[in-house]
Design a protein around this motif. Structure first.
Motif, PDB file in Angstrom:
ATOM      1  N   PHE A 157      16.812  21.567  49.981  1.00 33.15           N
ATOM      2  CA  PHE A 157      15.520  21.354  50.634  1.00 33.15           C
ATOM      3  C   PHE A 157      14.904  22.681  51.051  1.00 33.15           C
ATOM      4  O   PHE A 157      15.602  23.599  51.479  1.00 33.15           O
ATOM      5  N   SER A 158      13.589  22.759  50.942  1.00 32.25           N
ATOM      6  CA  SER A 158      12.871  23.942  51.402  1.00 32.25           C
ATOM      7  C   SER A 158      12.428  23.738  52.845  1.00 32.25           C
ATOM      8  O   SER A 158      12.203  22.618  53.288  1.00 32.25           O
ATOM      9  N   THR A 159      12.319  24.833  53.580  1.00 32.08           N
ATOM     10  CA  THR A 159      11.808  24.787  54.951  1.00 32.08           C
ATOM     11  C   THR A 159      10.707  25.820  55.170  1.00 32.08           C
ATOM     12  O   THR A 159      10.199  25.946  56.277  1.00 32.08           O
ATOM     13  N   THR A 283      15.471  28.724  61.079  1.00 31.57           N
ATOM     14  CA  THR A 283      14.519  29.226  62.079  1.00 31.57           C
ATOM     15  C   THR A 283      13.404  30.051  61.459  1.00 31.57           C
ATOM     16  O   THR A 283      12.533  30.530  62.169  1.00 31.57           O
ATOM     17  N   TYR A 284      13.449  30.241  60.145  1.00 28.29           N
ATOM     18  CA  TYR A 284      12.459  31.121  59.539  1.00 28.29           C
ATOM     19  C   TYR A 284      11.713  30.416  58.411  1.00 28.29           C
ATOM     20  O   TYR A 284      12.074  29.331  57.975  1.00 28.29           O
ATOM     21  N   GLY A 285      10.658  31.053  57.950  1.00 25.65           N
ATOM     22  CA  GLY A 285       9.802  30.538  56.894  1.00 25.65           C
ATOM     23  C   GLY A 285       8.519  31.334  56.881  1.00 25.65           C
ATOM     24  O   GLY A 285       8.417  32.400  57.491  1.00 25.65           O
ATOM     25  N   LYS A 286       7.512  30.827  56.180  1.00 25.74           N
ATOM     26  CA  LYS A 286       6.233  31.518  56.139  1.00 25.74           C
ATOM     27  C   LYS A 286       5.573  31.551  57.511  1.00 25.74           C
ATOM     28  O   LYS A 286       4.857  32.489  57.851  1.00 25.74           O
ATOM     29  N   THR A 287       5.822  30.506  58.285  1.00 26.81           N
ATOM     30  CA  THR A 287       5.331  30.460  59.664  1.00 26.81           C
ATOM     31  C   THR A 287       6.470  29.965  60.552  1.00 26.81           C
ATOM     32  O   THR A 287       7.436  29.370  60.072  1.00 26.81           O
ATOM     33  N   ALA A 288       6.358  30.200  61.849  1.00 26.14           N
ATOM     34  CA  ALA A 288       7.398  29.764  62.777  1.00 26.14           C
ATOM     35  C   ALA A 288       7.432  28.240  62.867  1.00 26.14           C
ATOM     36  O   ALA A 288       6.402  27.572  62.784  1.00 26.14           O
ATOM     37  N   ILE A 289       8.639  27.700  63.031  1.00 28.48           N
ATOM     38  CA  ILE A 289       8.802  26.269  63.221  1.00 28.48           C
ATOM     39  C   ILE A 289       8.240  25.872  64.587  1.00 28.48           C
ATOM     40  O   ILE A 289       8.542  26.493  65.606  1.00 28.48           O
ATOM     41  N   ARG A 290       7.380  24.839  64.589  1.00 28.64           N
ATOM     42  CA  ARG A 290       6.859  24.318  65.857  1.00 28.64           C
ATOM     43  C   ARG A 290       7.807  23.256  66.399  1.00 28.64           C
ATOM     44  O   ARG A 290       8.489  22.567  65.650  1.00 28.64           O
TER      45      ARG A 290
END
Length: 311
Positions: A157-159, A283-290
């Motif tokens: 899965f992608s996050t 905890t990471y990705g293109k934007t921070a997890i809300r």
């Protein structure tokens, strides 16, 4: 209901179950029709405290913050392996095979909970293979100078997306480079002319089956995936009803020094692997997890089968 009708229903159920756990008919001349009990697991042992079979698996160890250990993260319960993702703890659980193995037909029945279509996802369910078991053991020929190896992400899965999620199947390589005297992961931007790509069997937001993109929905429904790991290639399969069908793209293994591409992997990177099942919090990705994107979740596996190649 008459006794004969009950017997008929029982045999019909057994027949469907047997078909669902079998291998594709066209592959029975290549792989053993019977799964190897040493590497396979039905996850229905009714063990004390809902533990898994420690003769076959152990907890994944990691320095990652989003990974935990213990019965509250991994349980064998109600005939399935359940790897939980706890919203409050921001940690998930996973297990790793005690043995590394390679060529054969891999099949597993799985689903997730708490992961929604068309929404950002903080969890990372996956079934994949790596060079190590996180306890200090490594597959021979994968960790010295000159060694190369290939990770296989059968279902990952992608996050990283901003407002959506999907799962895919790929095989990134870690290739030894003589001129740099180190191992390089494909797709890393090393120099202007560095053009190696990771092999992709299923692009989760592009490749389709029967007109529907494969990896973007149906996460909470049981589905069965299969993968051929052949000495010459890898190919994904899916169980559609009681019929196995090929899905995605074949990836072939080259016998020369051809750089990795979307559909090829150099033969010298093709190795046995330890196999991982489970989930973790990213905890990471293109934007921070809300916070509103974090759910309680699970990655559940009904069974996992490994059918070795025939000798």
């Amino acid at each position: 209901m008459k006794f004969q009708q009950k017997i008929g229903l029982v045999f019909a159920f057994i027949s469907v179950t047997a078909i669902a756990q079998d291998i594709p008919n066209e592959l029975k001349s290549i792989y053993n029709a019977k799964a190897d009990a040493k590497y396979s697991d039905e996850f229905n042992g009714n063990r004390k405290e809902n533990s898994f079979d420690t003769n076959k698996w152990h907890y994944r160890e990691s320095t990652k913050e989003g990974l935990g250990q213990g019965a509250n993260f991994v349980q064998e319960k109600d005939g399935s392996l359940i790897c939980y993702g706890h919203k409050e703890l921001k940690k998930g659980g996973a297990i790793i095979s005690n043995n590394y193995f390679q060529y054969g037909f891999y099949a597993f029945k799985w689903k997730t909970t708490g992961i929604y279509e068309n929404k950002r996802n903080a969890w990372h369910p996956s079934f994949w293979g790596s060079l190590d078991d996180t306890r200090g053991n490594k597959v021979p020929g994968t960790n010295g100078n000159g060694d190369s190896w290939m990770e296989i992400d059968v279902m990952e899965f992608s996050t990283g997306g901003e407002e959506a999620t999907d799962w895919s199947t790929d095989a990134p390589c870690y290739i030894w480079n003589d001129s740099l005297k180190k191992r390089i992961k494909v797709n890393d931007p090393i120099g202007r002319d560095f053009g190696w790509k990771k092999a992709i069997m299923i692009d989760g937001h592009k490749d389709s089956y029967k007109g529907e993109v494969i990896g973007i929905k149906g996460f909470d429904q049981w589905q069965t995936l299969g993968m051929e790991y052949h000495p010459d290639y890898m190919q994904m399969w899916m169980l559609d009803g009681n019929q196995w069908v090929e899905i995605g793209n074949k990836v072939t293994f080259t016998t020369d020094d051809t750089p990795p591409t979307l559909r090829t992997v150099p033969k010298y990177a093709v190795k046995p692997l330890y196999w991982y099942l489970g989930t973790l919090f990213f905890t990471y990705g293109k934007t921070a997890i809300r916070e509103d994107q974090i759910t309680n979740s699970s990655c559940e596996v009904d069974w996992f089968h490994f059918h070795p190649m025939k000798k």
